[in-house]
Write an enzyme that holds these catalytic residues in place. Structure first.
Site, PDB file in Angstrom:
ATOM      1  N   CYS A   7      -1.101   1.235   4.323  1.00 32.58           N
ATOM      2  CA  CYS A   7      -1.130  -0.247   3.366  1.00 32.58           C
ATOM      3  C   CYS A   7      -2.163  -0.967   2.924  1.00 32.58           C
ATOM      4  O   CYS A   7      -2.182  -2.112   3.595  1.00 32.58           O
ATOM      5  CB  CYS A   7       0.102  -1.445   4.639  1.00 32.58           C
ATOM      6  SG  CYS A   7       1.619  -1.449   3.427  1.00 32.58           S
TER       7      CYS A   7
ATOM      8  N   HIS B 198       1.951   6.986   5.009  1.00 34.28           N
ATOM      9  CA  HIS B 198       1.827   5.769   4.030  1.00 34.28           C
ATOM     10  C   HIS B 198       0.848   4.236   5.119  1.00 34.28           C
ATOM     11  O   HIS B 198       1.298   4.714   6.439  1.00 34.28           O
ATOM     12  CB  HIS B 198       3.038   4.965   3.054  1.00 34.28           C
ATOM     13  CG  HIS B 198       3.001   3.807   2.512  1.00 34.28           C
ATOM     14  ND1 HIS B 198       1.827   3.827   1.859  1.00 34.28           N
ATOM     15  CD2 HIS B 198       2.919   2.565   2.924  1.00 34.28           C
ATOM     16  CE1 HIS B 198       1.489   2.771   1.041  1.00 34.28           C
ATOM     17  NE2 HIS B 198       2.265   2.274   2.106  1.00 34.28           N
TER      18      HIS B 198
ATOM     19  N   HIS C 107       2.732  -5.398  -5.347  1.00 37.49           N
ATOM     20  CA  HIS C 107       2.843  -6.952  -4.619  1.00 37.49           C
ATOM     21  C   HIS C 107       3.052  -8.540  -5.586  1.00 37.49           C
ATOM     22  O   HIS C 107       3.120  -9.604  -5.283  1.00 37.49           O
ATOM     23  CB  HIS C 107       1.228  -7.183  -3.827  1.00 37.49           C
ATOM     24  CG  HIS C 107       1.224  -6.407  -2.547  1.00 37.49           C
ATOM     25  ND1 HIS C 107       1.005  -5.151  -2.451  1.00 37.49           N
ATOM     26  CD2 HIS C 107       1.942  -6.774  -1.949  1.00 37.49           C
ATOM     27  CE1 HIS C 107       0.479  -4.314  -1.593  1.00 37.49           C
ATOM     28  NE2 HIS C 107       1.622  -5.357  -0.536  1.00 37.49           N
TER      29      HIS C 107
HETATM   30  N1  GLN Z   1       8.666   2.548   3.158  1.00 35.96           N
HETATM   31  C1  GLN Z   1       8.395   1.729   3.348  1.00 35.96           C
HETATM   32  C2  GLN Z   1       8.645   0.819   2.004  1.00 35.96           C
HETATM   33  O1  GLN Z   1       8.335   1.168   1.427  1.00 35.96           O
HETATM   34  C3  GLN Z   1       6.963   1.334   3.880  1.00 35.96           C
HETATM   35  C4  GLN Z   1       6.324  -0.141   3.817  1.00 35.96           C
HETATM   36  C5  GLN Z   1       5.529  -0.446   4.870  1.00 35.96           C
HETATM   37  O2  GLN Z   1       4.096  -0.161   3.731  1.00 35.96           O
HETATM   38  N2  GLN Z   1       5.201  -1.698   4.532  1.00 35.96           N
HETATM   39  O3  GLN Z   1       8.950  -0.352   2.002  1.00 35.96           O
HETATM   40 ZN    ZN Z   2       2.361  -0.479   1.736  1.00 33.08          ZN
END
Ligand code: GLN
Ligand code: ZN
Length: 782
Positions: free
Chosen positions: A671, A669, A722
């Site tokens: 961000c 993932h 967010h």
């Molecule tokens: N696995 C984390 C969460 O869901 C990923 C958080 C992030 O990307 N900052 O909180």
């Molecule tokens: Zn994220």
């Protein structure tokens, strides 16, 4: 003919100074005051009183540590929320949607200032983005051809006067005009090709007025921060920045003559000035502050430097290790040979990237504590070096020895170098950095997982409820036994699994209730790390993080997540995704040892994660996600350094994830949504599935993905977590429909933009339900 006017002598500059200091307070007093004000529990005057108290305390503290008060060694660099937003307030450049918040003179009160930072209803706040290569985030100014600049707030003058009344001659610190504009983005309606920097000539008169006011109030020096000079990763070119600097400081330094303005110190933190040093030296400013931690000191004379004060930023404002003062003094002595009018000792950047003081960490191992310098200890280092410069090396003999001893003690301490860890890294072979072909993995995973088209999942965390926080605090205090605490977490996991099954998600998560923070949790469970009690640093606004300290060779004493993950898997027949934080993010959000290359440290962390992933696999977990939200964050400011960074960062990720069988699915993932910018790195990670932010940019990244011919699984976030806003089923359907038009449906995953931990269930439940309904609708069209 000789001129009859003479320029007054340059006002005295101290032998030691710092570029800035933490603003949030040793116990996050400012955060608490602001949040109480936003919650309507206190008045603006209450916040002002707390802030004035903090400023007074800071001045007294810095004076007590030995910075001079009769010449401007102590910066006046407070901010309620963000120093770039402060500049926006000073120059009156409030975006049109917030114009009603300013009074007739363009001035914002604390409530208005907060609203610009945090938004209201449909009026989105200013965008937030990373401040150079730090974990701090600033609010992006919005500047268009129509923006009017005016001297709207004299807050810097008032804060300077406050210091003076308190007996301290401070040095006001402002974001310089070039950096301010270089960091801005064009307003929505700005014509194609417009750059905020085009407005420099209109902005400068505001700075002229402010400088005049500061001089009238008694300021002898002012500091203008121009870190734009060290970056080539801005939307404007380095050449444009340099040309703008030449013009800006011609206007500021010559159109207003001293003593009608203070002497100007231009600071260039966060990197090497390179050729820009010559440009700055050629201006008529009186001082230049160099970052000599990231950058190198010039070795040959630079034209124009002889008339200037040069602050040698030898003390690292960015990291927390005690300096080898002898080496630092040598750098300053070398700088002195270049013939500047004066060389002063300083920090490389403001100190607001490090916590207040090591003295507030009684629980830290005393040996480790002896190696550390937080802000206050760094001030003492600067003061020592200043004394060395003015009184000679002998005067600080004892301090030089003590600093050298600390560095040697650190190098020799148990745990800093562990042969078994070193040998394992040294013995790595290329094969350990690669998995087999994706095609083979894809079919093995499809057979094992049997997922529907457009599989749905989440990014990992579910809401951190007040109950979870309470249980964690009670456990930390000893009011809950570990067994009781773990029982509560398992109960939470059961609820989260039931919820996901009820909503109909395909790949489930455990929700991360047991994690205080995605990095600190791993730091607490790995050897080589320490965590602090009060080591808060500002991340943005009132938000602070408490980075862990990576001080020694890293290894994993025992499995970390395996029991939680297998417990979760025992509750459901759907696949459960194991959840780990990747090596680059662990490094990016910690204070990392500075005695070996980051690449080596990253590989040690990667090996610990590799063991964890193999244990998850052996326990029957079919999907493991390794989060790297900070991958782009650590990207160096200079394009020339990108390739080397991406090489080691991507390799550490593949080292962590390449130990698994083809039928184990690796997710990652990221961000942010700049897919196109680092597509090479994303490709290099070789994850089977990558989830990435996309909703705020309305799936613009789809084009990048399609254009790049990216073939592996991809989950562009379909809604923005967010914001508390719940997306409608219709808008998610539209985004998904758009995605399947450009990207092969076989590749596409459906997920939110990021983890859900900061949201409430009232928002999460309907949002995920709408996401699932939209997925079913689009599946029906395939
Ligand atoms: N696995 C984390 C969460 O869901 C990923 C958080 C992030 O990307 N900052 O909180
Ligand atoms: Zn994220």
């Amino acid at each position: 003919m000789t001129s009859t006017t003479t320029t007054p002598a340059v006002p005295e500059f101290p032998a030691g100074t710092i570029l800035g200091y933490p603003r949030i307070g040793p116990h996050r007093e400012l955060k608490k005051a602001l949040e109480a004000f936003w919650a309507g529990k206190t008045s603006a005057d209450d916040v002002e009183a707390v802030a004035a108290g903090l400023r007074k305390q800071t001045r007294a503290r810095l004076a007590g540590l030995g910075l001079r008060t009769d010449v401007p060694a102590i910066p006046s660099a407070f901010s309620f929320y963000d120093h770039v937003l402060d500049t926006t307030a000073v120059v009156g450049a409030v975006p049109a949607r917030f114009a009603d918040l300013a009074d007739a003179d363009g001035r914002l009160d604390l409530a208005g200032y907060s609203t610009v930072a945090r938004g209201r209803g449909d009026d989105l706040p200013l965008e937030m983005t990373k401040w150079f290569d730090t974990n701090y985030h600033y609010l992006v100014p919005e500047i268009g051809p129509e923006t009017t600049f005016r001297y709207a707030s004299d807050r810097p003058v008032r804060e300077f006067a406050e210091g003076l009344a308190d007996g301290v001659l401070t040095r006001p610190v402002l974001v310089g005009p070039v950096t301010y504009l270089a960091l801005a983005k064009p307003t929505e309606g700005a014509p194609e090709g417009f750059e905020p920097l085009d407005r420099l000539a209109d902005l400068l008169p505001v700075y002229v007025d402010l400088l005049r006011d500061l001089a009238a109030a008694g300021a002898t020096w002012v500091q203008l921060d121009e870190p734009a000079l060290v970056s080539d990763s801005l939307t404007v070119t380095p050449e444009a920045v340099r040309a703008a600097v030449t013009e800006a400081y011609r206007v500021l330094a010559t159109e207003l003559a001293r003593p009608d303005r203070p002497a100007i110190l231009v600071a260039a933190p966060y990197g090497d000035l390179g050729a820009a040093l010559g440009v700055l030296a050629a201006t008529d400013v009186e001082g230049i502050a160099l970052d000599l931690v990231r950058g190198a000191a010039p070795t040959v004379a630079v034209k124009g430097l002889t008339s200037k004060v040069v602050v040698g930023g030898v003390i690292d404002g960015h990291n927390i290790w005690r300096a080898d003062l002898d080496t630092k003094l040598q750098v300053l002595e070398q700088l002195e040979t270049l013939g500047a009018a004066q060389v002063a000792a300083g920090t490389s950047t403001s100190l607001f990237h490090v916590p207040h003081t090591v003295e507030d960490e009684p629980a830290l191992d005393p040996t480790l504590r002896g190696w550390l310098a937080f802000a206050d200890q760094k001030v003492a280092e600067v003061v020592t070096l200043a004394e060395g410069l003015t009184e000679g090396r002998e005067a600080i003999h004892a301090e030089l020895l003590a600093a050298g001893d600390a560095v040697r003690s650190r190098a020799a301490a148990p745990g800093v170098v562990r042969p078994e860890v070193r040998e394992r890294v040294a013995a790595l072979t290329e094969g350990e950095f690669h998995r087999g072909p994706f095609a083979e993995r894809r079919s093995a995973q499809a057979a094992r997982l049997a997922l529907p088209p457009l599989p749905t999942t989440t990014i990992g965390s579910f809401p951190q409820t007040p109950e979870i926080r309470k249980a964690r605090a009670a456990h930390a205090k000893g009011d809950l036994t570990t067994e009781q605490y773990e029982d509560e977490m398992r109960a939470e996991i059961r609820r989260v699994v039931e919820l996901q099954e009820a909503i109909g998600l395909d790949v489930l998560v455990h929700g991360e209730p047991e994690r205080n923070d995605m990095v600190q949790y791993f730091a607490e469970n790995l050897d080589g790390f320490a965590v602090t009690q009060n080591g808060w640093v500002q991340s943005y606004g009132s938000r602070c993080t408490r980075p862990s300290i990576l001080w020694g060779d890293v290894s994993r004493p025992a499995p970390i997540t395996v029991a939680w993950t297998t417990y979760t898997q025992s509750l459901t027949t759907k696949p459960v995704k194991g959840m780990l934080t990747g090596p680059v993010t662990i490094l990016a959000w910690s204070f990392v040892r500075d005695d070996q290359p980051l690449a080596d440290t990253a590989n040690q962390v990667a090996l610990a994660l590799r063991d964890e992933i193999e244990d998850l696999e052996a326990a029957g977990i079919a999907v493991v996600q390794v989060d790297e939200p900070a991958l782009r964050e650590l990207l160096p400011l200079k394009a020339a350094d990108h390739a080397a960074y991406l090489d080691w960062s991507v390799r550490s990720f593949t080292l962590a994830t390449s130990g698994v069988r083809p039928d184990t699915q690796i997710h990652t993932h990221l961000c942010y949504s700049e897919f196109g910018e680092i597509i090479g790195a994303i490709d290099g990670l070789d994850a089977d599935v990558t989830s990435i932010e996309a909703a705020r940019s309305k799936m613009e990244i789809i084009g990048d993905i399609a254009g790049a011919g990216y073939a592996r699984g991809i989950g562009p976030g379909v809604y923005d977590i967010h914001s508390p806003r719940v997306p409608t089923e219709g808008e998610v359907t539209e985004l998904l429909a758009e995605a399947v038009r450009s990207i092969d449906a076989d590749q596409l995953w459906v997920n939110p933009d990021c983890g859900l931990k900061t949201r409430r269930y009232e928002e999460v439940n309907p949002s995920l339900e709408h996401m699932l309904a939209a997925t079913r609708a689009v599946r029906a069209t395939l």
